[in-house]
Design an enzyme around this catalytic site. Structure first.
Site, PDB file in Angstrom:
ATOM      1  N   GLN A  12      -2.251 -13.053   0.132  1.00 51.52           N
ATOM      2  CA  GLN A  12      -2.976 -12.511  -1.012  1.00 51.52           C
ATOM      3  C   GLN A  12      -2.139 -11.475  -1.747  1.00 51.52           C
ATOM      4  O   GLN A  12      -1.494 -10.629  -1.134  1.00 51.52           O
ATOM      5  CB  GLN A  12      -4.286 -11.885  -0.520  1.00 51.52           C
ATOM      6  CG  GLN A  12      -5.304 -11.658  -1.609  1.00 51.52           C
ATOM      7  CD  GLN A  12      -6.702 -11.466  -1.034  1.00 51.52           C
ATOM      8  OE1 GLN A  12      -7.028 -12.021   0.004  1.00 51.52           O
ATOM      9  NE2 GLN A  12      -7.518 -10.693  -1.706  1.00 51.52           N
ATOM     10  N   SER A  93      -0.445 -13.534   6.589  1.00 55.49           N
ATOM     11  CA  SER A  93      -1.897 -13.332   6.518  1.00 55.49           C
ATOM     12  C   SER A  93      -2.582 -14.626   6.074  1.00 55.49           C
ATOM     13  O   SER A  93      -2.555 -15.620   6.796  1.00 55.49           O
ATOM     14  CB  SER A  93      -2.214 -12.147   5.598  1.00 55.49           C
ATOM     15  OG  SER A  93      -3.582 -11.808   5.659  1.00 55.49           O
ATOM     16  N   LEU A  94      -3.175 -14.668   4.899  1.00 48.49           N
ATOM     17  CA  LEU A  94      -3.777 -15.896   4.400  1.00 48.49           C
ATOM     18  C   LEU A  94      -2.793 -17.059   4.473  1.00 48.49           C
ATOM     19  O   LEU A  94      -3.178 -18.201   4.744  1.00 48.49           O
ATOM     20  CB  LEU A  94      -4.226 -15.708   2.948  1.00 48.49           C
ATOM     21  CG  LEU A  94      -4.587 -16.997   2.203  1.00 48.49           C
ATOM     22  CD1 LEU A  94      -5.881 -17.571   2.742  1.00 48.49           C
ATOM     23  CD2 LEU A  94      -4.643 -16.773   0.714  1.00 48.49           C
ATOM     24  N   ARG A 118     -13.777 -16.704   4.884  1.00 53.07           N
ATOM     25  CA  ARG A 118     -12.947 -15.615   5.395  1.00 53.07           C
ATOM     26  C   ARG A 118     -12.866 -14.485   4.376  1.00 53.07           C
ATOM     27  O   ARG A 118     -13.001 -13.308   4.708  1.00 53.07           O
ATOM     28  CB  ARG A 118     -11.541 -16.135   5.723  1.00 53.07           C
ATOM     29  CG  ARG A 118     -10.541 -15.085   6.228  1.00 53.07           C
ATOM     30  CD  ARG A 118      -9.208 -15.776   6.506  1.00 53.07           C
ATOM     31  NE  ARG A 118      -8.200 -14.877   7.049  1.00 53.07           N
ATOM     32  CZ  ARG A 118      -7.279 -14.233   6.345  1.00 53.07           C
ATOM     33  NH1 ARG A 118      -7.247 -14.383   5.006  1.00 53.07           N
ATOM     34  NH2 ARG A 118      -6.391 -13.434   6.924  1.00 53.07           N
ATOM     35  N   HIS A 204      -6.917  -6.382   8.086  1.00 52.80           N
ATOM     36  CA  HIS A 204      -6.154  -6.387   9.338  1.00 52.80           C
ATOM     37  C   HIS A 204      -6.310  -5.124  10.174  1.00 52.80           C
ATOM     38  O   HIS A 204      -5.466  -4.817  11.002  1.00 52.80           O
ATOM     39  CB  HIS A 204      -4.673  -6.687   9.079  1.00 52.80           C
ATOM     40  CG  HIS A 204      -4.456  -8.064   8.524  1.00 52.80           C
ATOM     41  ND1 HIS A 204      -4.643  -9.210   9.266  1.00 52.80           N
ATOM     42  CD2 HIS A 204      -4.115  -8.475   7.279  1.00 52.80           C
ATOM     43  CE1 HIS A 204      -4.415 -10.270   8.508  1.00 52.80           C
ATOM     44  NE2 HIS A 204      -4.101  -9.855   7.293  1.00 52.80           N
ATOM     45  N   GLN A 253      -6.383 -12.695  14.220  1.00 48.19           N
ATOM     46  CA  GLN A 253      -5.511 -12.269  13.119  1.00 48.19           C
ATOM     47  C   GLN A 253      -6.216 -11.375  12.116  1.00 48.19           C
ATOM     48  O   GLN A 253      -5.626 -10.460  11.549  1.00 48.19           O
ATOM     49  CB  GLN A 253      -4.944 -13.513  12.418  1.00 48.19           C
ATOM     50  CG  GLN A 253      -3.878 -13.220  11.374  1.00 48.19           C
ATOM     51  CD  GLN A 253      -4.166 -13.889  10.049  1.00 48.19           C
ATOM     52  OE1 GLN A 253      -5.242 -13.720   9.486  1.00 48.19           O
ATOM     53  NE2 GLN A 253      -3.209 -14.647   9.541  1.00 48.19           N
TER      54      GLN A 253
END
Length: 312
Positions: A12, A93-94, A118, A204, A253
């Protein structure tokens, strides 16, 4: 399979209005991928991405499926153009979801709905205005970890190191008071920069645990398969072939640090020397240069670059 080749999928922040417009003209796989995602989501994702107003695109629940679809579209265009299968993949991440989808672990229709949920869960875990993130440049990881621990204890306001992006570049996140207190302390400790980021949730961190629970529910009914290409996971900087272990890592995660520097070290140790950023922008290539100046990275967003790289 090209043994020295690794694909990187952005997270992102790499999205932008109008992304992949030129690629869609050159590669029919791009439009087909967005059509497939739109059918699954129930709205015209391509129209949203090509709109002039980025405000909706930058809302997390729209950003995540849009960016995943863009990355998978470029991956499909790469393969259709004759590009080699890489020896490994990693996503920030994503981007880990984009990598897993491209590696065949989950279907695109399932993946876009999953990351929409999510995104909603991450945004709802902490009310808007209560969470914050900040980038820290020029300090050792251990210094940042210690200062975050101290500030959290002193202020009773969570702040944690969440993205280890490259040596000397770390992102912290938590409640606003904790992040603001850590910024002051980090600057006093000699950070070259410590600046708030324009995001609306502390991604996170342990504050995302409720989002992880919602993601686990969404993942429970999803079919996952062993990846056709090894994917290095953010949580442990290692590959995993067992679908149930992958399911658990994806939940973990969401509230764990992104160990991107370690992920790149894993790829380099495995023999990767040529990297491809498969998605809009050049964020991961920039981080790679900070991690290892000897590694090279090419980008796929521009049709000419994709064609040249795939046929090289």
């Amino acid at each position: 399979m090209q043994q020295d080749l690794a694909f990187l999928f952005p997270g992102q922040g790499s999205q932008k209005p109008g992304m992949l417009a030129e690629a869609a003209e050159a590669f029919p796989e791009v439009s087909a991928t967005f059509d497939e995602a739109s059918d699954a989501l129930g709205y015209d994702l391509w129209a949203l991405v090509q709109g002039d107003d980025g405000s909706k695109l930058n809302l997390t629940e729209y950003t995540q499926p849009a960016l995943l679809t863009a990355s998978v579209a470029l991956w499909r265009a790469w393969r259709a153009a004759g590009g080699s299968q890489p020896a490994a993949m990693a996503g920030h991440s994503l981007g880990e979801f984009s990598a897993l989808c491209s590696a065949g672990t989950m279907d695109l229709a399932d993946a876009v709905v999953l990351v929409r949920e999510r995104g909603r869960a991450m945004q709802n875990a902490v009310p808007v205005g209560e969470g914050a993130m900040a980038a820290v440049l020029g300090l050792e990881d251990q210094q940042i970890l210690e200062i975050c621990t101290e500030v959290s204890a002193e202020t009773d306001s969570v702040v944690q190191a969440v993205n280890f992006n490259s040596p000397g570049q770390v992102v912290i996140a938590g409640y606003v008071a904790g992040v603001e207190g850590a910024i002051e302390r980090l600057k006093a400790a000699g950070a070259k920069r410590a600046m708030a980021l324009p995001v609306s949730a502390p991604f996170h961190t342990s504050l995302m645990t409720p989002a992880g629970e919602r993601l686990a529910e969404a993942l429970a009914s999803l079919e996952l398969r062993a990846p056709e290409v090894p994917v290095i996971h953010n949580v442990n900087a290692a590959a995993e072939s067992d679908p149930e272990a992958i399911r658990a890592l994806l939940v973990q995660q969401i509230s764990s640090p992104v160990r991107w520097t370690d992920c790149m070290a894993t790829l380099r140790t495995a023999g990767a020397s040529q990297f491809v950023e498969c998605g809009p922008g050049k964020v991961l290539g920039g981080l790679l240069r900070r991690i290892d100046k000897s590694a090279s990275c090419i980008y796929l967003e521009a049709p000419a670059d994709l064609t040249a790289a795939a046929t090289a």
